[in-house]
Design a protein around this motif. Structure first.
Motif, PDB file in Angstrom:
ATOM      1  N   LYS A  64     -11.023   4.076 -29.337  1.00 32.68           N
ATOM      2  CA  LYS A  64      -9.754   3.900 -28.658  1.00 32.68           C
ATOM      3  C   LYS A  64      -9.999   3.651 -27.175  1.00 32.68           C
ATOM      4  CE  LYS A  64      -7.168   6.709 -31.880  1.00 32.68           C
ATOM      5  NZ  LYS A  64      -8.212   7.052 -32.814  1.00 32.68           N
ATOM      6  N   LYS A  65      -9.697   2.444 -26.723  1.00 33.33           N
ATOM      7  CA  LYS A  65      -9.890   2.075 -25.331  1.00 33.33           C
ATOM      8  C   LYS A  65      -8.560   1.645 -24.734  1.00 33.33           C
ATOM      9  CE  LYS A  65     -14.555   0.164 -25.689  1.00 33.33           C
ATOM     10  NZ  LYS A  65     -15.351  -1.045 -25.419  1.00 33.33           N
ATOM     11  N   VAL A  66      -8.342   2.023 -23.486  1.00 31.29           N
ATOM     12  CA  VAL A  66      -7.191   1.546 -22.736  1.00 31.29           C
ATOM     13  C   VAL A  66      -7.711   0.965 -21.435  1.00 31.29           C
ATOM     14  CG1 VAL A  66      -5.079   2.184 -21.503  1.00 31.29           C
ATOM     15  CG2 VAL A  66      -5.570   3.221 -23.713  1.00 31.29           C
ATOM     16  N   PHE A  67      -7.355  -0.280 -21.181  1.00 29.51           N
ATOM     17  CA  PHE A  67      -7.673  -0.928 -19.913  1.00 29.51           C
ATOM     18  C   PHE A  67      -6.334  -1.259 -19.277  1.00 29.51           C
ATOM     19  CE2 PHE A  67      -8.529  -4.334 -16.997  1.00 29.51           C
ATOM     20  CZ  PHE A  67      -9.743  -3.960 -16.427  1.00 29.51           C
ATOM     21  N   GLU A  68      -6.060  -0.663 -18.126  1.00 32.89           N
ATOM     22  CA  GLU A  68      -4.773  -0.866 -17.468  1.00 32.89           C
ATOM     23  C   GLU A  68      -4.922  -1.825 -16.298  1.00 32.89           C
ATOM     24  OE1 GLU A  68      -0.991   1.663 -15.788  1.00 32.89           O
ATOM     25  OE2 GLU A  68      -2.963   2.581 -15.637  1.00 32.89           O
ATOM     26  N   VAL A  69      -4.144  -2.873 -16.315  1.00 34.97           N
ATOM     27  CA  VAL A  69      -4.100  -3.816 -15.203  1.00 34.97           C
ATOM     28  C   VAL A  69      -2.961  -3.369 -14.298  1.00 34.97           C
ATOM     29  CG1 VAL A  69      -3.729  -6.218 -14.526  1.00 34.97           C
ATOM     30  CG2 VAL A  69      -4.972  -5.688 -16.639  1.00 34.97           C
ATOM     31  N   GLY A  70      -3.279  -3.120 -13.035  1.00 32.39           N
ATOM     32  CA  GLY A  70      -2.294  -2.558 -12.114  1.00 32.39           C
ATOM     33  C   GLY A  70      -2.248  -1.053 -12.301  1.00 32.39           C
TER      34      GLY A  70
ATOM     35  N   THR B 185      -8.701  11.770  -6.776  1.00 33.97           N
ATOM     36  CA  THR B 185      -7.820  12.768  -7.378  1.00 33.97           C
ATOM     37  C   THR B 185      -7.965  12.908  -8.890  1.00 33.97           C
ATOM     38  OG1 THR B 185      -5.969  11.219  -7.652  1.00 33.97           O
ATOM     39  CG2 THR B 185      -6.086  12.437  -5.567  1.00 33.97           C
ATOM     40  N   ARG B 186      -8.523  11.893  -9.550  1.00 35.95           N
ATOM     41  CA  ARG B 186      -8.589  11.927 -11.016  1.00 35.95           C
ATOM     42  C   ARG B 186      -9.968  11.589 -11.573  1.00 35.95           C
ATOM     43  NH1 ARG B 186      -3.716  10.498  -9.393  1.00 35.95           N
ATOM     44  NH2 ARG B 186      -1.982  11.609 -10.350  1.00 35.95           N
ATOM     45  N   ASP B 187     -10.920  11.310 -10.703  1.00 38.83           N
ATOM     46  CA  ASP B 187     -12.265  10.927 -11.121  1.00 38.83           C
ATOM     47  C   ASP B 187     -12.244   9.750 -12.095  1.00 38.83           C
ATOM     48  OD1 ASP B 187     -15.049  11.127 -11.008  1.00 38.83           O
ATOM     49  OD2 ASP B 187     -15.118  12.398 -12.798  1.00 38.83           O
TER      50      ASP B 187
ATOM     51  N   SER C 123      -2.961   7.600 -12.702  1.00 41.63           N
ATOM     52  CA  SER C 123      -2.292   8.705 -13.391  1.00 41.63           C
ATOM     53  C   SER C 123      -2.072   8.415 -14.879  1.00 41.63           C
ATOM     54  CB  SER C 123      -0.989   9.096 -12.697  1.00 41.63           C
ATOM     55  OG  SER C 123      -0.143   7.987 -12.552  1.00 41.63           O
ATOM     56  N   PHE C 124      -1.696   7.180 -15.230  1.00 42.57           N
ATOM     57  CA  PHE C 124      -1.546   6.857 -16.653  1.00 42.57           C
ATOM     58  C   PHE C 124      -2.886   6.964 -17.362  1.00 42.57           C
ATOM     59  CE2 PHE C 124      -2.016   3.851 -20.115  1.00 42.57           C
ATOM     60  CZ  PHE C 124      -1.056   4.329 -20.989  1.00 42.57           C
ATOM     61  N   LEU C 125      -3.942   6.454 -16.745  1.00 43.90           N
ATOM     62  CA  LEU C 125      -5.263   6.498 -17.359  1.00 43.90           C
ATOM     63  C   LEU C 125      -5.746   7.935 -17.528  1.00 43.90           C
ATOM     64  CD1 LEU C 125      -6.982   3.466 -15.614  1.00 43.90           C
ATOM     65  CD2 LEU C 125      -6.094   3.598 -17.954  1.00 43.90           C
ATOM     66  N   ALA C 126      -5.422   8.809 -16.572  1.00 43.83           N
ATOM     67  CA  ALA C 126      -5.805  10.221 -16.696  1.00 43.83           C
ATOM     68  C   ALA C 126      -5.124  10.847 -17.911  1.00 43.83           C
ATOM     69  CB  ALA C 126      -5.431  10.981 -15.422  1.00 43.83           C
ATOM     70  N   GLU C 127      -3.861  10.530 -18.120  1.00 45.43           N
ATOM     71  CA  GLU C 127      -3.140  11.049 -19.288  1.00 45.43           C
ATOM     72  C   GLU C 127      -3.738  10.481 -20.577  1.00 45.43           C
ATOM     73  OE1 GLU C 127      -0.631  13.474 -21.311  1.00 45.43           O
ATOM     74  OE2 GLU C 127      -0.964  13.500 -19.160  1.00 45.43           O
ATOM     75  N   ALA C 128      -4.042   9.179 -20.590  1.00 44.25           N
ATOM     76  CA  ALA C 128      -4.646   8.562 -21.776  1.00 44.25           C
ATOM     77  C   ALA C 128      -6.013   9.186 -22.068  1.00 44.25           C
ATOM     78  CB  ALA C 128      -4.769   7.049 -21.580  1.00 44.25           C
ATOM     79  N   ARG C 129      -6.797   9.445 -21.030  1.00 39.34           N
ATOM     80  CA  ARG C 129      -8.115  10.082 -21.210  1.00 39.34           C
ATOM     81  C   ARG C 129      -7.947  11.473 -21.825  1.00 39.34           C
ATOM     82  NH1 ARG C 129     -11.528  10.639 -15.904  1.00 39.34           N
ATOM     83  NH2 ARG C 129      -9.793  12.019 -15.454  1.00 39.34           N
ATOM     84  N   SER C 130      -6.916  12.208 -21.378  1.00 40.84           N
ATOM     85  CA  SER C 130      -6.683  13.552 -21.925  1.00 40.84           C
ATOM     86  C   SER C 130      -6.265  13.504 -23.393  1.00 40.84           C
ATOM     87  CB  SER C 130      -5.625  14.292 -21.099  1.00 40.84           C
ATOM     88  OG  SER C 130      -4.324  13.848 -21.422  1.00 40.84           O
TER      89      SER C 130
ATOM     90  N   ASP D 100       0.816  -1.218   0.000  1.00 44.97           N
ATOM     91  CA  ASP D 100       0.000   0.000   0.000  1.00 44.97           C
ATOM     92  C   ASP D 100       0.850   1.268   0.000  1.00 44.97           C
ATOM     93  OD1 ASP D 100      -2.519  -0.945  -0.331  1.00 44.97           O
ATOM     94  OD2 ASP D 100      -3.077  -0.880   1.780  1.00 44.97           O
ATOM     95  N   ALA D 101       2.103   1.197   0.426  1.00 47.03           N
ATOM     96  CA  ALA D 101       2.991   2.358   0.425  1.00 47.03           C
ATOM     97  C   ALA D 101       3.731   2.510  -0.909  1.00 47.03           C
ATOM     98  CB  ALA D 101       4.002   2.248   1.561  1.00 47.03           C
ATOM     99  N   TYR D 102       3.362   1.747  -1.917  1.00 46.82           N
ATOM    100  CA  TYR D 102       3.975   1.804  -3.245  1.00 46.82           C
ATOM    101  C   TYR D 102       3.822   3.216  -3.796  1.00 46.82           C
ATOM    102  CZ  TYR D 102       4.650   0.303  -8.158  1.00 46.82           C
ATOM    103  OH  TYR D 102       5.078   0.146  -9.451  1.00 46.82           O
ATOM    104  N   VAL D 103       4.896   3.770  -4.309  1.00 42.27           N
ATOM    105  CA  VAL D 103       4.955   5.169  -4.704  1.00 42.27           C
ATOM    106  C   VAL D 103       3.781   5.620  -5.584  1.00 42.27           C
ATOM    107  CG1 VAL D 103       6.350   6.886  -5.939  1.00 42.27           C
ATOM    108  CG2 VAL D 103       7.441   5.278  -4.369  1.00 42.27           C
ATOM    109  N   PRO D 104       3.368   4.886  -6.620  1.00 36.51           N
ATOM    110  CA  PRO D 104       2.262   5.391  -7.453  1.00 36.51           C
ATOM    111  C   PRO D 104       0.936   5.582  -6.727  1.00 36.51           C
ATOM    112  CG  PRO D 104       3.496   3.791  -8.673  1.00 36.51           C
ATOM    113  CD  PRO D 104       4.002   3.742  -7.246  1.00 36.51           C
ATOM    114  N   TYR D 105       0.770   5.029  -5.528  1.00 32.33           N
ATOM    115  CA  TYR D 105      -0.468   5.250  -4.792  1.00 32.33           C
ATOM    116  C   TYR D 105      -0.452   6.586  -4.054  1.00 32.33           C
ATOM    117  CZ  TYR D 105      -0.891   0.154  -5.227  1.00 32.33           C
ATOM    118  OH  TYR D 105      -0.949  -1.122  -5.680  1.00 32.33           O
ATOM    119  N   LEU D 106       0.718   7.167  -3.889  1.00 28.31           N
ATOM    120  CA  LEU D 106       0.892   8.355  -3.071  1.00 28.31           C
ATOM    121  C   LEU D 106       0.798   9.629  -3.904  1.00 28.31           C
ATOM    122  CD1 LEU D 106       3.916   6.969  -1.034  1.00 28.31           C
ATOM    123  CD2 LEU D 106       1.474   6.765  -0.499  1.00 28.31           C
ATOM    124  N   ALA D 107       0.693  10.772  -3.206  1.00 31.51           N
ATOM    125  CA  ALA D 107       0.656  12.070  -3.890  1.00 31.51           C
ATOM    126  C   ALA D 107       1.975  12.307  -4.615  1.00 31.51           C
ATOM    127  CB  ALA D 107       0.407  13.176  -2.869  1.00 31.51           C
ATOM    128  N   LYS D 108       1.898  13.011  -5.724  1.00 31.31           N
ATOM    129  CA  LYS D 108       3.079  13.235  -6.555  1.00 31.31           C
ATOM    130  C   LYS D 108       3.772  14.546  -6.197  1.00 31.31           C
ATOM    131  CE  LYS D 108       2.328   9.697  -9.152  1.00 31.31           C
ATOM    132  NZ  LYS D 108       2.799   8.477  -8.662  1.00 31.31           N
TER     133      LYS D 108
END
Length: 159
Positions: free
Chosen positions: A96-102, A135-137, A107-114, A58-66
């Motif tokens: 165009k669909k992106v499904f991210e596992v993990g 944080t990203r809806d 944050s990656f999905l937010a960029e892909a959505r943009s 749960d303390a994995y960096v991508p879960y935390l604030a940037k």
């Protein structure tokens, strides 16, 4: 020979030795393969559900604030990944669909959505799922790939 975890068709190697820049443990770089039948891209080797907790607590960096610099560098890497996904999409793929596992914090999905993609994802960590929504809806499915029922929500997958 490597086979798709979803449809069991053979995989084609697309990129070799891609490191996980967040993982501080001894994890060898992964290769990225694309399924010849369903078009899903995935990393190999594949971690089993029982192995995930040791690599992604749960303390994995991508879960935390940037922080600003890390967020900027991460965004550049995500844009590169999105270009690679676009390059490998079939011309006939209208939606165009992106499904991210993990999906971490989404944050990656937010960029892909943009960039015009319809996005969804799967994340085993409740912290990651909650952070993505707050944080990203971005609504993520909570769980692991082995217990997830794959349906129409899967498009091109950044795994």
């Amino acid at each position: 020979m490597t086979y798709c975890r979803f449809c069991h068709e053979t995989l084609q190697l697309v990129y070799e030795h891609i490191p996980d820049y967040y993982c501080r443990l001894e994890l060898a770089p992964s290769d990225v393969h694309v399924c010849n039948r369903c078009g899903i891209a995935m990393t190999v080797p594949w971690l089993e559900a029982s192995e995930l907790g040791a690599f992604y607590p749960d303390a994995y960096v991508p879960y935390l604030a940037k922080r600003r610099l890390r967020s900027f560098v991460e965004t550049l890497a995500y844009r590169r990944d999105i270009r690679l996904i676009r390059r490998n999409m079939k011309a006939s793929e209208e939606q165009k669909k992106v499904f991210e596992v993990g999906a971490g914090n989404g944050s990656f999905l937010a960029e892909a959505r943009s960039k015009g993609f319809e996005v969804s994802g799967l994340e085993p960590s409740a912290t990651g799922v909650r952070t993505a929504m707050q944080t990203r809806d971005i609504q993520l499915f909570e769980g692991d790939i082995e217990s997830f029922e794959i349906g129409e929500q899967i498009g091109r997958a950044h795994v």
